[in-house]
Design an enzyme around this catalytic site. Structure first.
Site, short mmCIF file in Angstrom:
data_model
loop_
_atom_site.label_atom_id
_atom_site.label_comp_id
_atom_site.label_asym_id
_atom_site.label_seq_id
_atom_site.Cartn_x
_atom_site.Cartn_y
_atom_site.Cartn_z
N HIS A 127 0.74 -0.83 0.09
CA HIS A 127 -0.07 0.77 -0.35
C HIS A 127 0.39 1.21 -0.06
CE1 HIS A 127 0.64 -0.72 4.71
NE2 HIS A 127 1.19 0.27 4.76
C1 T46 Z 1 3.44 0.79 7.02
C2 T46 Z 1 3.67 -0.23 7.16
C3 T46 Z 1 4.93 -0.01 7.25
C4 T46 Z 1 -3.99 -0.55 13.11
O1 T46 Z 1 -5.35 -0.60 14.48
N1 T46 Z 1 -3.55 0.39 13.60
C5 T46 Z 1 -2.41 1.18 13.10
O2 T46 Z 1 -1.85 1.73 13.55
C6 T46 Z 1 -1.42 0.34 12.01
C7 T46 Z 1 -0.52 0.37 11.35
C8 T46 Z 1 -2.53 -1.00 12.42
N2 T46 Z 1 -4.03 -0.90 12.38
C9 T46 Z 1 -4.55 -2.33 11.89
C10 T46 Z 1 -4.99 -2.52 10.51
C11 T46 Z 1 -5.22 -3.76 9.72
O3 T46 Z 1 -6.48 -4.14 10.16
O4 T46 Z 1 -3.73 -3.50 11.96
C12 T46 Z 1 -4.29 -4.32 10.60
C13 T46 Z 1 -2.19 -4.44 10.35
O5 T46 Z 1 -2.13 -3.50 9.26
P1 T46 Z 1 -1.36 -3.18 7.74
O6 T46 Z 1 -2.08 -4.23 7.13
O7 T46 Z 1 -1.88 -1.77 7.20
O8 T46 Z 1 0.12 -3.77 8.52
P2 T46 Z 1 0.84 -3.24 7.57
O9 T46 Z 1 2.09 -4.62 8.41
O10 T46 Z 1 0.66 -3.67 5.95
O11 T46 Z 1 1.97 -2.47 7.14
C14 T46 Z 1 1.79 -1.10 8.75
C15 T46 Z 1 1.10 0.20 8.89
O12 T46 Z 1 -0.06 -0.11 8.48
C16 T46 Z 1 1.42 0.09 7.39
O13 T46 Z 1 1.58 2.41 7.32
O14 T46 Z 1 3.47 1.83 6.44
O15 T46 Z 1 2.95 -1.41 8.36
#
Ligand code: T46
Length: 143
Positions: free
Chosen positions: A54
């Site tokens: 993303h």
């Molecule tokens: C990024 C990379 C480096 C939350 O509830 N609060 C938060 O602050 C974050 C970051 C995520 N979430 C929830 C949203 C999803 O349900 O945690 C779950 C996993 O998030 P995501 O699939 O977006 O995780 P990554 O590892 O793909 O991405 C994350 C960050 O979301 C993103 O901003 O830059 O790490």
């Protein structure tokens, strides 16, 4: 690369005791080019997994691999680059409009992320075609 890059934090060690280890301080308004409003960390990721996929519209972040090793692939309108983070005294700044993929989580990798904004699901672009269109519209005139 545009809107991203590595930088080095201080690494404070003992000159008298060889194995005392290191301390890396991160202070507001000094080491980080934005006010940190949130931090989170990613860990326990299998070596075959790829996270991210993303971009963000407004968010600025600094990624630090505080244990183990992880590859961060960034892509924006001007190019792409892959960084291997494996040193807790090194940070990777990632500005808006960078597509990111985190892979090769090795050796119990722990990825610490310092973020400029509170969590906002509307700031994410999770569709790759939409990301390309967004950047074309924003930066197309600059190339
Ligand atoms: C990024 C990379 C480096 C939350 O509830 N609060 C938060 O602050 C974050 C970051 C995520 N979430 C929830 C949203 C999803 O349900 O945690 C779950 C996993 O998030 P995501 O699939 O977006 O995780 P990554 O590892 O793909 O991405 C994350 C960050 O979301 C993103 O901003 O830059 O790490």
């Amino acid at each position: 690369m545009y809107n991203s890059g590595l930088f080095k934090f201080r690494k404070i060690g003992s000159q008298s005791k060889e194995h005392l280890g290191y301390l890396t301080p991160i202070e507001a308004h000094q080491e980080i080019p934005f006010e940190v409003k949130r931090l989170y960390y990613i860990y326990g990721v299998g070596e075959e997994e790829i996270r991210g996929k993303h971009s963000h519209k407004k968010l600025h972040q600094v990624l630090i691999c505080v244990n183990g090793s992880v590859d961060i692939k960034l892509e924006n309108f001007f190019g792409d680059e892959t960084y291997t983070l494996n040193d807790p005294s090194v940070g990777l700044y990632v500005g808006p409009d960078n597509w990111r993929e985190m892979s090769n989580f090795k050796d119990n990798a722990v990825l610490l992320v310092l973020a400029s904004e509170e969590y906002d699901p509307d700031d994410y672009i999770r569709d790759y075609d939409e990301f390309i269109q967004h950047n074309q519209k924003k930066y197309g005139g600059l190339k």
